[in-house]
Design a protein around this motif. Structure first.
Motif, PDB file in Angstrom:
ATOM      1  N   LEU A  48     -16.349 -36.972   3.586  1.00  0.00           N
ATOM      2  CA  LEU A  48     -16.205 -38.174   2.949  1.00  0.00           C
ATOM      3  C   LEU A  48     -16.437 -38.354   1.552  1.00  0.00           C
ATOM      4  O   LEU A  48     -15.637 -38.725   0.796  1.00  0.00           O
ATOM      5  CB  LEU A  48     -16.929 -39.349   3.715  1.00  0.00           C
ATOM      6  N   THR A  49     -17.682 -37.364   1.186  1.00  0.00           N
ATOM      7  CA  THR A  49     -17.826 -37.221  -0.016  1.00  0.00           C
ATOM      8  C   THR A  49     -16.752 -36.464  -0.979  1.00  0.00           C
ATOM      9  O   THR A  49     -16.265 -36.960  -2.163  1.00  0.00           O
ATOM     10  CB  THR A  49     -18.918 -36.427  -0.394  1.00  0.00           C
ATOM     11  N   GLU A  50     -16.100 -35.378  -0.473  1.00  0.00           N
ATOM     12  CA  GLU A  50     -15.016 -34.703  -0.836  1.00  0.00           C
ATOM     13  C   GLU A  50     -13.767 -35.687  -1.171  1.00  0.00           C
ATOM     14  O   GLU A  50     -13.195 -35.674  -2.285  1.00  0.00           O
ATOM     15  CB  GLU A  50     -14.897 -33.442  -0.286  1.00  0.00           C
ATOM     16  N   GLN A  51     -13.590 -36.336  -0.239  1.00  0.00           N
ATOM     17  CA  GLN A  51     -12.251 -37.336  -0.123  1.00  0.00           C
ATOM     18  C   GLN A  51     -12.373 -38.500  -1.151  1.00  0.00           C
ATOM     19  O   GLN A  51     -11.635 -38.677  -1.873  1.00  0.00           O
ATOM     20  CB  GLN A  51     -12.295 -37.880   1.297  1.00  0.00           C
ATOM     21  N   GLN A  52     -13.686 -38.714  -1.268  1.00  0.00           N
ATOM     22  CA  GLN A  52     -13.841 -39.958  -2.289  1.00  0.00           C
ATOM     23  C   GLN A  52     -13.926 -39.594  -3.590  1.00  0.00           C
ATOM     24  O   GLN A  52     -13.401 -40.206  -4.357  1.00  0.00           O
ATOM     25  CB  GLN A  52     -15.204 -40.708  -1.658  1.00  0.00           C
ATOM     26  N   PHE A  53     -14.505 -38.242  -3.859  1.00  0.00           N
ATOM     27  CA  PHE A  53     -14.756 -38.077  -5.412  1.00  0.00           C
ATOM     28  C   PHE A  53     -13.561 -36.922  -5.621  1.00  0.00           C
ATOM     29  O   PHE A  53     -13.697 -36.430  -6.893  1.00  0.00           O
ATOM     30  CB  PHE A  53     -16.274 -37.673  -5.334  1.00  0.00           C
ATOM     31  N   TYR A  54     -12.635 -36.619  -4.851  1.00  0.00           N
ATOM     32  CA  TYR A  54     -11.793 -35.526  -5.377  1.00  0.00           C
ATOM     33  C   TYR A  54     -11.004 -36.191  -6.341  1.00  0.00           C
ATOM     34  O   TYR A  54     -10.434 -37.403  -6.531  1.00  0.00           O
ATOM     35  CB  TYR A  54     -10.807 -35.388  -4.118  1.00  0.00           C
ATOM     36  N   ASP A  55     -10.921 -35.376  -7.624  1.00  0.00           N
ATOM     37  CA  ASP A  55     -10.193 -36.032  -8.711  1.00  0.00           C
ATOM     38  C   ASP A  55      -8.676 -35.636  -8.738  1.00  0.00           C
ATOM     39  O   ASP A  55      -7.976 -36.005  -9.646  1.00  0.00           O
ATOM     40  CB  ASP A  55     -10.769 -35.622 -10.031  1.00  0.00           C
ATOM     41  N   GLY A  56      -8.088 -34.891  -7.822  1.00  0.00           N
ATOM     42  CA  GLY A  56      -6.688 -34.627  -7.878  1.00  0.00           C
ATOM     43  C   GLY A  56      -6.506 -33.344  -8.636  1.00  0.00           C
ATOM     44  O   GLY A  56      -5.368 -32.882  -8.798  1.00  0.00           O
ATOM     45  N   LEU A  57      -7.636 -32.647  -9.521  1.00  0.00           N
ATOM     46  CA  LEU A  57      -7.408 -31.371 -10.162  1.00  0.00           C
ATOM     47  C   LEU A  57      -8.127 -30.366  -9.401  1.00  0.00           C
ATOM     48  O   LEU A  57      -8.329 -29.575 -10.194  1.00  0.00           O
ATOM     49  CB  LEU A  57      -7.890 -31.582 -11.426  1.00  0.00           C
ATOM     50  N   GLY A  58      -8.265 -30.383  -8.096  1.00  0.00           N
ATOM     51  CA  GLY A  58      -8.953 -29.208  -7.772  1.00  0.00           C
ATOM     52  C   GLY A  58     -10.317 -29.188  -7.861  1.00  0.00           C
ATOM     53  O   GLY A  58     -11.206 -28.254  -7.311  1.00  0.00           O
ATOM     54  N   ILE A  98     -14.212 -31.950  -7.297  1.00  0.00           N
ATOM     55  CA  ILE A  98     -14.677 -33.137  -6.799  1.00  0.00           C
ATOM     56  C   ILE A  98     -15.619 -33.393  -7.958  1.00  0.00           C
ATOM     57  O   ILE A  98     -16.151 -32.888  -8.869  1.00  0.00           O
ATOM     58  CB  ILE A  98     -15.278 -32.918  -5.687  1.00  0.00           C
ATOM     59  N   ALA A  99     -15.704 -34.895  -8.170  1.00  0.00           N
ATOM     60  CA  ALA A  99     -16.270 -35.384  -9.443  1.00  0.00           C
ATOM     61  C   ALA A  99     -17.801 -35.538  -9.166  1.00  0.00           C
ATOM     62  O   ALA A  99     -18.516 -35.392 -10.128  1.00  0.00           O
ATOM     63  CB  ALA A  99     -15.880 -36.997  -9.669  1.00  0.00           C
ATOM     64  N   ALA A 100     -18.008 -35.463  -7.963  1.00  0.00           N
ATOM     65  CA  ALA A 100     -19.611 -35.202  -7.661  1.00  0.00           C
ATOM     66  C   ALA A 100     -20.156 -34.760  -6.475  1.00  0.00           C
ATOM     67  O   ALA A 100     -19.026 -35.095  -5.219  1.00  0.00           O
ATOM     68  CB  ALA A 100     -20.462 -36.747  -7.946  1.00  0.00           C
ATOM     69  N   THR A 101     -21.024 -34.149  -6.125  1.00  0.00           N
ATOM     70  CA  THR A 101     -21.582 -33.517  -4.811  1.00  0.00           C
ATOM     71  C   THR A 101     -22.980 -33.982  -4.502  1.00  0.00           C
ATOM     72  O   THR A 101     -23.348 -34.965  -5.058  1.00  0.00           O
ATOM     73  CB  THR A 101     -21.540 -31.965  -4.900  1.00  0.00           C
ATOM     74  N   GLU A 102     -23.406 -33.675  -3.274  1.00  0.00           N
ATOM     75  CA  GLU A 102     -24.757 -34.233  -2.965  1.00  0.00           C
ATOM     76  C   GLU A 102     -25.801 -33.748  -4.060  1.00  0.00           C
ATOM     77  O   GLU A 102     -26.829 -34.745  -3.924  1.00  0.00           O
ATOM     78  CB  GLU A 102     -24.994 -33.484  -1.595  1.00  0.00           C
ATOM     79  N   ASN A 103     -25.813 -32.941  -4.796  1.00  0.00           N
ATOM     80  CA  ASN A 103     -26.872 -32.702  -5.748  1.00  0.00           C
ATOM     81  C   ASN A 103     -26.247 -33.094  -7.162  1.00  0.00           C
ATOM     82  O   ASN A 103     -26.960 -33.113  -8.219  1.00  0.00           O
ATOM     83  CB  ASN A 103     -27.142 -31.197  -5.875  1.00  0.00           C
ATOM     84  N   GLY A 104     -25.112 -33.909  -7.270  1.00  0.00           N
ATOM     85  CA  GLY A 104     -24.860 -34.635  -8.570  1.00  0.00           C
ATOM     86  C   GLY A 104     -23.893 -33.608  -9.590  1.00  0.00           C
ATOM     87  O   GLY A 104     -23.399 -34.208 -10.261  1.00  0.00           O
ATOM     88  N   SER A 105     -23.729 -32.253  -9.119  1.00  0.00           N
ATOM     89  CA  SER A 105     -22.941 -31.492 -10.008  1.00  0.00           C
ATOM     90  C   SER A 105     -21.512 -31.320  -9.396  1.00  0.00           C
ATOM     91  O   SER A 105     -21.238 -31.566  -8.448  1.00  0.00           O
ATOM     92  CB  SER A 105     -23.696 -30.164 -10.064  1.00  0.00           C
ATOM     93  N   GLU A 106     -20.640 -30.992 -10.244  1.00  0.00           N
ATOM     94  CA  GLU A 106     -19.215 -30.697  -9.848  1.00  0.00           C
ATOM     95  C   GLU A 106     -19.137 -29.409  -9.224  1.00  0.00           C
ATOM     96  O   GLU A 106     -19.674 -28.493  -9.466  1.00  0.00           O
ATOM     97  CB  GLU A 106     -18.296 -30.700 -11.227  1.00  0.00           C
ATOM     98  N   SER A 107     -18.236 -29.141  -8.349  1.00  0.00           N
ATOM     99  CA  SER A 107     -17.742 -28.089  -7.875  1.00  0.00           C
ATOM    100  C   SER A 107     -16.638 -28.120  -7.545  1.00  0.00           C
ATOM    101  O   SER A 107     -15.822 -29.076  -7.078  1.00  0.00           O
ATOM    102  CB  SER A 107     -18.851 -27.649  -6.525  1.00  0.00           C
ATOM    103  N   GLU A 108     -15.781 -26.942  -6.837  1.00  0.00           N
ATOM    104  CA  GLU A 108     -14.575 -26.912  -6.428  1.00  0.00           C
ATOM    105  C   GLU A 108     -14.224 -27.292  -5.097  1.00  0.00           C
ATOM    106  O   GLU A 108     -15.172 -27.327  -4.226  1.00  0.00           O
ATOM    107  CB  GLU A 108     -14.147 -25.166  -6.391  1.00  0.00           C
ATOM    108  N   ALA A 109     -13.150 -28.014  -5.071  1.00  0.00           N
ATOM    109  CA  ALA A 109     -12.821 -28.694  -3.867  1.00  0.00           C
ATOM    110  C   ALA A 109     -11.679 -27.783  -3.246  1.00  0.00           C
ATOM    111  O   ALA A 109     -10.822 -27.309  -3.795  1.00  0.00           O
ATOM    112  CB  ALA A 109     -12.577 -30.147  -3.797  1.00  0.00           C
ATOM    113  N   THR A 110     -11.601 -27.955  -1.811  1.00  0.00           N
ATOM    114  CA  THR A 110     -10.608 -27.045  -1.360  1.00  0.00           C
ATOM    115  C   THR A 110      -9.334 -28.220  -1.027  1.00  0.00           C
ATOM    116  O   THR A 110      -9.544 -29.232  -0.608  1.00  0.00           O
ATOM    117  CB  THR A 110     -11.073 -26.466   0.149  1.00  0.00           C
ATOM    118  N   GLU A 111      -8.114 -27.496  -1.681  1.00  0.00           N
ATOM    119  CA  GLU A 111      -7.037 -28.610  -1.658  1.00  0.00           C
ATOM    120  C   GLU A 111      -6.328 -28.254  -0.151  1.00  0.00           C
ATOM    121  O   GLU A 111      -6.146 -27.168   0.044  1.00  0.00           O
ATOM    122  CB  GLU A 111      -6.151 -28.341  -2.651  1.00  0.00           C
ATOM    123  N   LYS A 112      -5.925 -29.234   0.386  1.00  0.00           N
ATOM    124  CA  LYS A 112      -5.374 -29.078   1.891  1.00  0.00           C
ATOM    125  C   LYS A 112      -3.868 -29.725   1.636  1.00  0.00           C
ATOM    126  O   LYS A 112      -3.791 -30.817   0.970  1.00  0.00           O
ATOM    127  CB  LYS A 112      -6.108 -29.806   2.790  1.00  0.00           C
TER     128      LYS A 112
END
Length: 278
Positions: free
Chosen positions: A252-262, A264-278
């Motif tokens: 849910l976190t990944e879906q909600q904060f995914y910025d569309g550019l690969g 995610i805007a935030a993670t559980e520790n508050g930093s940005e990280s790569e998201a897996t595009e599906k």
């Protein structure tokens, strides 16, 4: 008074007892094929229901048996006239005291169940310390607000809160608490399988706790007529193991904060990280 009336009044208690006995086998009993309640509190509530059913059944059958006896006796002895009695203090005391004692017994017997469900100081401590979500009822849907992973639910919405609609996930194996509120009119949070029901009132935030005793997907419905679309105000509560619940929150976190550019805007520790595009 003819014997036909005797048979008429005899029919109803027999029909009531037979229909009650058959109810579990023909789907007239509890929801979900008469399944046992999916919460330990619900099992205790069912026990209370059965106790009241037995008491009322005994009173109903006993009353009908007395009526049938009186009618049958009168039908077979037309020469004897019934006495017309005005006032009988002993009889009135008996039929006042006995129901009073029964009601007092039921009131005392159900106090522990009621207290465990409704009085906050008896709520499980682990549930009170960390409510899992805020549930908002509104015409005609259910909205859920979870705290970000690793954080506690706040009274006011936070930027990293997680949101979903008409689908509430809860962990299995421990008591959970939600904060229930209404966004417009009066609604009623009703989990039939768990025997949990609580009105949602505008302007109030009401804590509700429950503990499912088996994983599964359960219906959540509104039990208060709340407008023209009341019939479609239906959601699901998904009870799942803790690992799957945490995985759901991450997804849910990944879906909600995914910025569309690969990313995610935030993670559980508050930093940005790569998201897996599906």
């Amino acid at each position: 008074m003819g014997k036909g009336w005797c048979l008429f009044f005899l029919f109803w208690p027999i029909a009531a007892v037979v229909s009650c006995a058959m109810a579990p086998w023909i789907g007239w009993s509890f929801p979900y094929d008469n399944a046992q309640a999916a919460s330990n509190l619900g099992i205790r509530i069912d026990g209370l229901f059965y106790l009241i059913l037995i008491v009322t059944a005994i009173v109903f059958v006993g009353t009908q048996a007395a009526i049938v006896y009186a009618l049958w006796r009168g039908a077979n002895n037309r020469e004897e006239r019934a006495d017309c009695v005005h006032g009988n203090h002993k009889l009135e005391l008996v039929w006042s005291i006995i129901p009073g004692v029964i009601l007092l017994f039921l009131a005392i017997y159900q106090m522990n169940i009621w207290a465990d469900f409704r009085i906050k100081k008896f709520y499980p401590e682990v549930a009170v310390k960390a409510p899992i979500a805020e549930v908002t009822a509104r015409q005609f849907e259910w909205r859920f607000r979870y705290p970000a992973i690793g954080k506690k639910l706040q009274q006011k919405p936070q930027p990293d809160d997680l949101h979903s609609v008409n689908e509430l996930h809860v962990p299995f194996g421990k008591p959970v608490m939600i904060q229930l509120r209404s966004d417009d009119v009066q609604h009623s949070f009703f989990l039939p399988a768990l025997r949990i029901k609580q009105d949602a009132l505008p302007g109030l935030q009401i804590p509700v706790w429950f503990e499912a005793n088996k994983p599964g997907t359960y219906d959540l419905v509104c039990a208060e007529l709340c407008g023209w679309g009341h019939y479609k105000m239906k959601a699901h509560v998904i009870v799942q193991p803790e690992e799957e619940y945490q995985e759901y929150l991450k997804t849910l976190t990944e879906q909600q904060f995914y910025d569309g550019l690969g990313k995610i805007a935030a993670t559980e520790n508050g930093s940005e990280s790569e998201a897996t595009e599906k």
